[in-house]
Design an enzyme around this catalytic site. Structure first.
Site, PDB file in Angstrom:
ATOM      1  N   ASP A  67       0.813  -1.213   0.000  1.00  0.00           N
ATOM      2  CA  ASP A  67       0.000   0.000   0.000  1.00  0.00           C
ATOM      3  C   ASP A  67       0.846   1.264   0.000  1.00  0.00           C
ATOM      4  OD1 ASP A  67       0.948  -0.395   2.583  1.00  0.00           O
ATOM      5  OD2 ASP A  67      -1.009  -0.841   3.432  1.00  0.00           O
ATOM      6  N   ASP A 136      -7.492  -2.716  14.284  1.00  0.00           N
ATOM      7  CA  ASP A 136      -8.884  -2.993  13.892  1.00  0.00           C
ATOM      8  C   ASP A 136      -8.987  -4.226  12.980  1.00  0.00           C
ATOM      9  OD1 ASP A 136      -7.789  -2.100  11.512  1.00  0.00           O
ATOM     10  OD2 ASP A 136      -9.143  -0.397  11.277  1.00  0.00           O
ATOM     11  N   HIS A 138      -7.214  -4.768  10.172  1.00  0.00           N
ATOM     12  CA  HIS A 138      -6.927  -4.593   8.737  1.00  0.00           C
ATOM     13  C   HIS A 138      -5.608  -5.261   8.350  1.00  0.00           C
ATOM     14  CE1 HIS A 138      -4.801  -0.481   9.612  1.00  0.00           C
ATOM     15  NE2 HIS A 138      -3.881  -1.391   9.415  1.00  0.00           N
ATOM     16  N   GLU A 143      -9.561  -1.899   5.289  1.00  0.00           N
ATOM     17  CA  GLU A 143     -10.220  -1.590   6.551  1.00  0.00           C
ATOM     18  C   GLU A 143     -11.457  -2.476   6.733  1.00  0.00           C
ATOM     19  OE1 GLU A 143      -8.585   0.023   8.551  1.00  0.00           O
ATOM     20  OE2 GLU A 143      -8.157   2.100   8.038  1.00  0.00           O
TER      21      GLU A 143
HETATM   22  P1  PGA Z   1       2.181  -1.331  12.683  1.00  0.00           P
HETATM   23  O1  PGA Z   1       0.990  -1.258  11.616  1.00  0.00           O
HETATM   24  O2  PGA Z   1       3.111  -2.379  12.183  1.00  0.00           O
HETATM   25  O3  PGA Z   1       2.845   0.037  12.660  1.00  0.00           O
HETATM   26  O4  PGA Z   1       1.571  -1.672  13.988  1.00  0.00           O
HETATM   27  C1  PGA Z   1       0.403  -2.424  11.156  1.00  0.00           C
HETATM   28  C2  PGA Z   1      -0.733  -2.115  10.201  1.00  0.00           C
HETATM   29  O5  PGA Z   1      -1.400  -1.080  10.372  1.00  0.00           O
HETATM   30  O6  PGA Z   1      -0.984  -2.917   9.294  1.00  0.00           O
END
Ligand code: PGA
Length: 262
Positions: A67, A136, A138, A143
């Site tokens: 992404d 959450d 994702h 999302e």
């Molecule tokens: P993080 O993010 O590794 O900074 O916890 C993970 C994500 O949002 O997929």
């Protein structure tokens, strides 16, 4: 689905890095799907070490990032382009032309996304898709409520994700609202998925993804339908799993040929 619990994030990252290194040794032109965020950092460090000290060769490897923020160019310090070069690509011998990251400045998002999907197909598909997980649930920036068969497209971040990611920006309002992300359908077509999750903040998302029902409100739960998906998690991220003893028992009772190289 295989749940591999290690005491620390470092231990889990070392094991996952070994698996990726083995894939590249066995298939020098492997195609990797890569995430950003704080979660993969110890793994990227270990891959760099293996490259430098054990000559792991990335010269024929191709990568596709999951992404990118819309509106941020590659030079922007919070762009995922910048993150990937700083934390991995500048330190290994992957050729620049083999690196693919969604273009945050594209003027035609739908057409860019179709082209990104086509490029993955043209490369023969992704061998190993590495994933983090949002609090959450994702994966990528898919999302909650993302279609379980979605493809690369624009998404609008939830206020929760904007809040989680504000730590990388000056403030919450500086976090872009929109992103390009590979879809859940795109991720599901990879031959193997490795999800990393560390810390207590991920425990509930891990529990729902592994032991909850498959549903679009917990995007990572789609991995229940993948025939080769592994979660490498630390003890804190595992703290809400009901069957953790069973997962540990499975891991410690693997037949010799299935055991992990450390
Ligand atoms: P993080 O993010 O590794 O900074 O916890 C993970 C994500 O949002 O997929």
């Amino acid at each position: 689905m295989e749940i591999i619990v290690q005491e620390t994030a470092e231990q889990a990252s070392m094991l996952a890095a070994r698996l990726i290194a083995k894939t590249i040794s066995d298939k020098p032109d492997a195609v990797l799907g890569l995430p950003t965020g704080s979660t993969p950092l110890p793994l990227y460090k270990e891959l760099i070490r293996i490259h430098k000290e054990e000559n792991l060769d990335f010269s024929s490897v191709t990568s596709f990032n999951l992404d990118e923020y819309l509106g941020l160019g590659p030079e922007h310090p919070q762009s995922y382009h910048h993150f990937m070069y700083e934390n991995l690509f500048n330190h290994i011998n992957i050729p620049a032309e083999n690196i693919n990251i969604p273009d945050g400045l594209t003027e035609n998002v739908p057409s860019f996304c179709i082209g990104y999907e086509q490029k993955i197909k043209d490369k023969g598909g992704i061998d190993i898709q590495l994933l983090g997980i949002g609090s959450d649930g994702h994966i990528g920036f898919n999302e909650p409520s993302s279609s379980l068969t979605s493809r690369t497209r624009i998404k609008t971040l939830t206020p929760n994700t904007i809040k989680d990611n504000a730590r990388f920006f000056e403030n919450e309002s500086a976090v872009p609202r929109h992103v390009i992300t590979m879809g859940l359908g795109t991720v599901m077509e990879s031959r193997e998925c490795i999800l990393l999750a560390f810390g207590e903040a991920k425990a509930e998302a891990v529990r729902q993804s592994v032991e909850g029902p498959l549903c679009a409100m917990v995007p990572a739960s789609v991995l229940q339908m993948h025939n080769r998906s592994r979660f490498f998690i630390d003890a804190e991220a595992a703290s809400k799993l009901e069957k953790v003893e069973y997962y540990n028992w499975v891991f410690s009772n693997k037949p010799a040929w299935q055991q992990f190289e450390k």
